[in-house]
Each structure stands twice: as structure tokens, then as C-alpha cells.
Design a protein around this motif. Structure first.
Motif, mmCIF file in Angstrom:
data_model
loop_
_atom_site.group_PDB
_atom_site.id
_atom_site.type_symbol
_atom_site.label_atom_id
_atom_site.label_comp_id
_atom_site.label_asym_id
_atom_site.label_seq_id
_atom_site.Cartn_x
_atom_site.Cartn_y
_atom_site.Cartn_z
ATOM 1 N N ILE A 79 0.814 -1.216 0.000
ATOM 2 C CA ILE A 79 0.000 0.000 0.000
ATOM 3 C C ILE A 79 0.852 1.272 0.000
ATOM 4 O O ILE A 79 0.319 2.377 0.121
ATOM 5 C CB ILE A 79 -0.963 0.017 1.194
ATOM 6 C CG1 ILE A 79 -0.178 -0.039 2.515
ATOM 7 C CG2 ILE A 79 -1.957 -1.133 1.092
ATOM 8 C CD1 ILE A 79 -1.071 0.138 3.743
ATOM 9 N N GLY A 80 2.182 1.142 -0.124
ATOM 10 C CA GLY A 80 3.031 2.322 -0.229
ATOM 11 C C GLY A 80 3.710 2.744 1.058
ATOM 12 O O GLY A 80 4.463 3.717 1.058
ATOM 13 N N LEU A 81 3.479 2.065 2.180
ATOM 14 C CA LEU A 81 4.220 2.345 3.406
ATOM 15 C C LEU A 81 5.594 1.699 3.322
ATOM 16 O O LEU A 81 5.735 0.589 2.810
ATOM 17 C CB LEU A 81 3.464 1.794 4.622
ATOM 18 C CG LEU A 81 2.114 2.444 4.932
ATOM 19 C CD1 LEU A 81 1.411 1.669 6.035
ATOM 20 C CD2 LEU A 81 2.299 3.901 5.333
ATOM 21 N N TYR A 82 6.628 2.370 3.832
ATOM 22 C CA TYR A 82 7.966 1.799 3.756
ATOM 23 C C TYR A 82 8.787 2.122 4.997
ATOM 24 O O TYR A 82 8.505 3.060 5.751
ATOM 25 C CB TYR A 82 8.705 2.282 2.503
ATOM 26 C CG TYR A 82 8.981 3.763 2.450
ATOM 27 C CD1 TYR A 82 10.107 4.313 3.066
ATOM 28 C CD2 TYR A 82 8.135 4.620 1.750
ATOM 29 C CE1 TYR A 82 10.376 5.653 3.008
ATOM 30 C CE2 TYR A 82 8.400 5.975 1.684
ATOM 31 C CZ TYR A 82 9.515 6.492 2.315
ATOM 32 O OH TYR A 82 9.760 7.840 2.249
ATOM 33 N N ILE A 83 9.832 1.318 5.197
ATOM 34 C CA ILE A 83 10.818 1.510 6.252
ATOM 35 C C ILE A 83 12.197 1.488 5.595
ATOM 36 O O ILE A 83 12.468 0.630 4.757
ATOM 37 C CB ILE A 83 10.733 0.411 7.319
ATOM 38 C CG1 ILE A 83 9.361 0.399 7.973
ATOM 39 C CG2 ILE A 83 11.825 0.594 8.376
ATOM 40 C CD1 ILE A 83 9.167 -0.767 8.945
ATOM 41 N N ASP A 84 13.054 2.423 5.992
ATOM 42 C CA ASP A 84 14.395 2.486 5.418
ATOM 43 C C ASP A 84 15.413 2.723 6.534
ATOM 44 O O ASP A 84 15.208 3.576 7.407
ATOM 45 C CB ASP A 84 14.471 3.629 4.399
ATOM 46 C CG ASP A 84 15.838 3.713 3.735
ATOM 47 O OD1 ASP A 84 15.972 3.145 2.634
ATOM 48 O OD2 ASP A 84 16.747 4.327 4.311
ATOM 49 N N LEU A 85 16.503 1.970 6.511
ATOM 50 C CA LEU A 85 17.612 2.147 7.449
ATOM 51 C C LEU A 85 18.878 2.372 6.636
ATOM 52 O O LEU A 85 19.210 1.563 5.757
ATOM 53 C CB LEU A 85 17.775 0.921 8.341
ATOM 54 C CG LEU A 85 18.916 0.983 9.379
ATOM 55 C CD1 LEU A 85 18.660 2.107 10.384
ATOM 56 C CD2 LEU A 85 19.048 -0.357 10.092
ATOM 57 N N SER A 86 19.605 3.462 6.908
ATOM 58 C CA SER A 86 20.767 3.797 6.094
ATOM 59 C C SER A 86 21.898 4.361 6.947
ATOM 60 O O SER A 86 21.693 4.817 8.082
ATOM 61 C CB SER A 86 20.392 4.822 5.014
ATOM 62 O OG SER A 86 20.008 6.047 5.615
ATOM 63 N N ASP A 113 27.012 9.010 9.831
ATOM 64 C CA ASP A 113 25.589 9.314 9.954
ATOM 65 C C ASP A 113 24.782 8.028 9.857
ATOM 66 O O ASP A 113 25.164 7.096 9.139
ATOM 67 C CB ASP A 113 25.139 10.257 8.835
ATOM 68 C CG ASP A 113 25.740 11.634 8.946
ATOM 69 O OD1 ASP A 113 25.180 12.464 9.689
ATOM 70 O OD2 ASP A 113 26.777 11.885 8.305
ATOM 71 N N ALA A 114 23.668 7.999 10.573
ATOM 72 C CA ALA A 114 22.735 6.879 10.474
ATOM 73 C C ALA A 114 21.320 7.422 10.666
ATOM 74 O O ALA A 114 21.116 8.396 11.409
ATOM 75 C CB ALA A 114 23.037 5.808 11.522
ATOM 76 N N GLN A 115 20.368 6.812 9.991
ATOM 77 C CA GLN A 115 18.991 7.245 10.152
ATOM 78 C C GLN A 115 17.998 6.143 9.844
ATOM 79 O O GLN A 115 18.250 5.259 9.023
ATOM 80 C CB GLN A 115 18.693 8.467 9.290
ATOM 81 C CG GLN A 115 18.775 8.235 7.799
ATOM 82 C CD GLN A 115 18.576 9.532 7.031
ATOM 83 O OE1 GLN A 115 19.054 10.597 7.438
ATOM 84 N NE2 GLN A 115 17.869 9.469 5.932
ATOM 85 N N LEU A 116 16.869 6.228 10.541
ATOM 86 C CA LEU A 116 15.736 5.333 10.337
ATOM 87 C C LEU A 116 14.567 6.168 9.849
ATOM 88 O O LEU A 116 14.211 7.172 10.483
ATOM 89 C CB LEU A 116 15.382 4.631 11.641
ATOM 90 C CG LEU A 116 14.131 3.743 11.609
ATOM 91 C CD1 LEU A 116 14.352 2.529 10.706
ATOM 92 C CD2 LEU A 116 13.760 3.293 13.020
ATOM 93 N N THR A 117 13.978 5.761 8.725
ATOM 94 C CA THR A 117 12.899 6.525 8.107
ATOM 95 C C THR A 117 11.662 5.668 7.918
ATOM 96 O O THR A 117 11.753 4.520 7.468
ATOM 97 C CB THR A 117 13.329 7.077 6.736
ATOM 98 O OG1 THR A 117 14.502 7.870 6.897
ATOM 99 C CG2 THR A 117 12.236 7.919 6.109
ATOM 100 N N LEU A 118 10.510 6.228 8.245
ATOM 101 C CA LEU A 118 9.205 5.633 7.959
ATOM 102 C C LEU A 118 8.475 6.588 7.029
ATOM 103 O O LEU A 118 8.489 7.806 7.249
ATOM 104 C CB LEU A 118 8.394 5.435 9.245
ATOM 105 C CG LEU A 118 9.071 4.676 10.372
ATOM 106 C CD1 LEU A 118 8.162 4.639 11.601
ATOM 107 C CD2 LEU A 118 9.433 3.270 9.937
ATOM 108 N N GLY A 119 7.808 6.048 6.000
ATOM 109 C CA GLY A 119 7.160 6.945 5.062
ATOM 110 C C GLY A 119 6.014 6.308 4.305
ATOM 111 O O GLY A 119 5.746 5.106 4.417
#
Length: 262
Positions: A79-86, A113-119
Motif C-alpha cells: 500500500i506504499g508504506l515503507y521503512i528504510d535504514l541507512s 551518519d545513520a537514520q531510520l525513516t518511515l514513510g
């Protein structure tokens, strides 16, 4: 190509560029994982706005230019929800210019740098997309110093905070152009190896940029992008001899990365 398959392809490309600045790239497939890695020539700086000590005058700037390596993985739902770890890291050969007034010996520089993204990303007929995202990010800058004459040999600036943003995109030249922007609520701490430690007040920063994603195959793609980030940190007076001051952190980069989904 059927309308359903065309819609799926638009969603896969859109998710790759939806989060724009704060997330290097999100997933390109439905209900699957995606790995990516790349390089980003980067200009990093910290500027001081007050006379702190004889070595840290108003307008003093720490600068470093290097090519950072980045990598990450993503997962996207149907449905277009995502999780990204970079994550991103400067090379071991990086140096900075803070102490050129007292030494000609290059001083080591390190940035991670590190980040967790929900979108969430929404694709429309015709290929246009809109997205929203948020998450948590941390960064560490380590600066070596010539001891003597400096009293310490290493100092470190750590930052952390949450961010939110929006993005949009449209198809072009067989790929997808994206633009996005966001704001971040950030805090930081400055320390050195003599025991000095000072915490900055929380403040807002921002990030802007754009990119282009092209898929060679349904699984393999490339993204080119440019990014600009700026964050201000305010420190209260530490002692009678160390007044209040503010630093402005800037990070500007262009980069390219390959991605593979499975």
C-alpha cells in the motif's frame, strides 16, 4: 503494459525517490527488500558565531571535503508504506582545516551518519507522486587536534533528532525526477578528551534537494541526487571564560548509488 502493471512500476520508481533528502532511497518493490550502496562527494562545515577562545573566533569555520560511502536497505508494503535504514561514513583519509593557524600537519576528520525513516508514497495516473516521511537521525563528527600547542588531541560533536518531510516526483526520460524538503528537531553535544562536555539546546534545521532515478531492469536501478542540509545549535555559557555561542553545521553533497531489489 496493463494499467495495473504500469501503476506498480510507477509506485516502485516513486518510492525510490519519495523521501528525497533525509532518506537516501526507499524501497523500489512491493512487499520486498531492497539493498543499495553508493558514493557522495561531500562538503562539510561548522561555523562559530561568537568569540569563544583565542583559537575559536567569530566566523571561525571547520571545513572538510571528502567522498562519503553510503549503504542501506528498505522494505515496502503493497500500500506504499515503507521503512528504510541507512548509514554514511567519510573515508579514513579525510582531514579538516580548523588548526591551520597553528600547524601545517593535516588533522584527521571523521563523519558518520545513520537514520531510520518511515514513510508513505502515493502514485497517480500519469506517473506523478507525492510522499510524506519522518524518522530519527544521528551523526558524529570527530576532529583531531595538534597537542601541543592545543590542550586536547581529539574533540567530538554528536547530534541527534527527529525529522519530518514531504516530497513529489514526476516521470522524465524513462525515469523519475524528485524534489523534497524537510525539517528536523535537533540536539547536540560537544566534547573533547580532557573531559570537557557541553550540550546544545534543541533547535530546528532543514534539508532540501532533488534526484533522478532510472531502472535498468525491474531489479537494478541507479539514483543521482544533490542534497543540502543546515542545522544550528546554541550552547549556553560554560564558564566565566567560555561564553554562550552558536554553531551552524552545513552538509552539501552530490552522489550516485546502485540498488537491487529481491
Amino acid at each position: 503494459m496493463t494499467n495495473m502493471n504500469a501503476g506498480k512500476l510507477r509506485l516502485r520508481i516513486a518510492i525510490c525517490v519519495a523521501a528525497g533528502i533525509f532518506v537516501p532511497a526507499a524501497a523500489q518493490a512491493q512487499s520486498t527488500f531492497r539493498l543499495y550502496a553508493g558514493l557522495a562527494p561531500t562538503n562539510y562545515s561548522i561555523a562559530f558565531d561568537n568569540d569563544i577562545t583565542s583559537n575559536f573566533k567569530k566566523g571561525k569555520t571547520v571545513k572538510s571535503s571528502y567522498t562519503a560511502a553510503n549503504a542501506g536497505f528498505s522494505w515496502i508494503t503493497p500500500i506504499g508504506l515503507y521503512i528504510d535504514l541507512s548509514g554514511q561514513k567519510s573515508p579514513s583519509s579525510a582531514t579538516h582545516d580548523l588548526w591551520t593557524s597553528v600547524t601545517t600537519v593535516p588533522q584527521d576528520f571523521s563523519r558518520t551518519d545513520a537514520q531510520l525513516t518511515l514513510g508513505y508514497v502515493r502514485a497517480f495516473n500519469g506517473g506523478a507522486t507525492i510522499s510524506g516521511f519522518g524518522g530519527f537521525k544521528v551523526g558524529t563528527t570527530t576532529l583531531s587536534a595538534p597537542k601541543p600547542p592545543v590542550a586536547f588531541s581529539t574533540e567530538e560533536f554528536k547530534s541527534q533528532g527527529v525529522f519530518v518531510g514531504v516530497g513529489g516526483g514526476f516521470p522524465l526520460l524513462g525515469g523519475q525526477i524528485s524534489v523534497s524538503g524537510g525539517i528536523a528537531f535537533m540536539g547536540g553535544k560537544w566534547t573533547d578528551d580532557t573531559g570537557f562536555s557541553q550540550t546544545a539546546d534543541y533547535t530546528l534545521g532543514y534539508s532540501l534537494g532533488g534526484g533522478y532515478t532510472y531502472k535498468f531492469t525491474p531489479a537494478l536501478g541507479v539514483t543521482l541526487d544533490a542534497r543540502y542540509q543546515q542545522y544550528n545549535y546554541s550552547f549556553n555559557a560554560y564558564s566565566a571564560t567560555l561564553p554562550a555561542y552558536e554553531i551552524r553545521e552545513k552538509i552539501a553533497s552530490v552522489g550516485a548509488r546502485l540498488s537491487y531489489q529481491f
